[in-house]
Every structure is written in C-alpha cells, then in structure tokens.
Design a protein around this motif. Structure first.
Motif, PDB file in Angstrom:
ATOM      1  N   LYS A   1       0.832  -1.200   0.000  1.00 12.87           N
ATOM      2  CA  LYS A   1       0.000   0.000   0.000  1.00 12.87           C
ATOM      3  C   LYS A   1       0.868   1.252   0.000  1.00 12.87           C
ATOM      4  O   LYS A   1       0.593   2.214  -0.722  1.00 12.87           O
ATOM      5  N   GLN A   2       1.913   1.249   0.812  1.00 17.21           N
ATOM      6  CA  GLN A   2       2.800   2.409   0.885  1.00 17.21           C
ATOM      7  C   GLN A   2       3.533   2.610  -0.434  1.00 17.21           C
ATOM      8  O   GLN A   2       3.678   3.743  -0.903  1.00 17.21           O
ATOM      9  N   ALA A   3       3.964   1.536  -1.061  1.00 16.49           N
ATOM     10  CA  ALA A   3       4.655   1.635  -2.351  1.00 16.49           C
ATOM     11  C   ALA A   3       3.714   2.213  -3.408  1.00 16.49           C
ATOM     12  O   ALA A   3       4.110   3.079  -4.204  1.00 16.49           O
ATOM     13  N   ALA A   4       2.467   1.773  -3.420  1.00 19.95           N
ATOM     14  CA  ALA A   4       1.493   2.299  -4.377  1.00 19.95           C
ATOM     15  C   ALA A   4       1.226   3.778  -4.120  1.00 19.95           C
ATOM     16  O   ALA A   4       1.141   4.575  -5.064  1.00 19.95           O
ATOM     17  N   ALA A   5       1.122   4.166  -2.864  1.00 23.50           N
ATOM     18  CA  ALA A   5       0.901   5.572  -2.532  1.00 23.50           C
ATOM     19  C   ALA A   5       2.095   6.424  -2.961  1.00 23.50           C
ATOM     20  O   ALA A   5       1.926   7.527  -3.490  1.00 23.50           O
ATOM     21  N   ASP A   6       3.304   5.910  -2.780  1.00 22.68           N
ATOM     22  CA  ASP A   6       4.503   6.636  -3.200  1.00 22.68           C
ATOM     23  C   ASP A   6       4.532   6.825  -4.712  1.00 22.68           C
ATOM     24  O   ASP A   6       4.861   7.904  -5.204  1.00 22.68           O
ATOM     25  N   VAL A   7       4.179   5.782  -5.455  1.00 19.23           N
ATOM     26  CA  VAL A   7       4.158   5.874  -6.913  1.00 19.23           C
ATOM     27  C   VAL A   7       3.140   6.914  -7.360  1.00 19.23           C
ATOM     28  O   VAL A   7       3.430   7.755  -8.220  1.00 19.23           O
ATOM     29  N   LEU A   8       1.951   6.882  -6.782  1.00 20.23           N
ATOM     30  CA  LEU A   8       0.928   7.860  -7.152  1.00 20.23           C
ATOM     31  C   LEU A   8       1.365   9.281  -6.824  1.00 20.23           C
ATOM     32  O   LEU A   8       1.142  10.201  -7.606  1.00 20.23           O
ATOM     33  N   PHE A   9       1.999   9.470  -5.691  1.00 17.87           N
ATOM     34  CA  PHE A   9       2.461  10.801  -5.304  1.00 17.87           C
ATOM     35  C   PHE A   9       3.496  11.319  -6.298  1.00 17.87           C
ATOM     36  O   PHE A   9       3.398  12.445  -6.791  1.00 17.87           O
TER      37      PHE A   9
END
Length: 84
Positions: free
Chosen positions: A19-27
């Motif tokens: 989840k954190q990796a996906a949030a980082d990519v989106l950011f």
C-alpha cells in the motif's frame, strides 16, 4: 499457535508495504504530471505515456513541432467530421 501469528503478521506487513509503495508511486507520478502540464504536454500524451509505462513499453514525452498544430489552413477533418 505462535507460528500462525507470525505468518499473519508478515502478511499484514507485506500488505502495508505494498500500500505504501502504491501511494509513493501515485504521489511521484502526480508531481510528474503537474510538471508536464506546466510544460504544455497534452493530456492525451500523458494518458498514452502512462498506459505504455504500465504495460512496460518504451515511452517518452516530447513536444511535437508547433508548426503543424498552428497551421490554420489545414484541410484535415475535425473531430466533428467537418473540414477546417
């Protein structure tokens, strides 16, 4: 019983990391998009770029020459089907 608890905690940790990796990519991608908008990249080019990146295809965002886009006497049909 302790073994099952450890496995469950690993699954929860892995899920949180994903989840954190996906949030980082989106950011980071949203920052990239804002820069592209500031540089005048067309939204259709951004969508195509994203689709290519997701599928693993090579991609680049370069501006097209402004001559073709600025030509008022173009005889190509517009999106409504009429000629310009």
């Amino acid at each position: 019983m302790h073994f099952i608890f450890v496995i469950m905690m690993r699954c929860v940790l892995q899920t949180e990391q994903k989840k954190q990796a996906a949030a980082d990519v989106l950011f980071h991608y949203s920052q990239f998009v804002m820069v592209c908008i500031g540089e005048g990249v067309r939204p259709t080019d951004l969508r195509l770029h994203l689709m290519k990146e997701v599928s693993g295809m090579a991609t680049s965002l370069t501006k097209e020459p402004q001559q073709a886009a600025a030509s008022p006497d173009s005889s190509e049909p517009s999106s409504s089907g009429t000629t310009k």
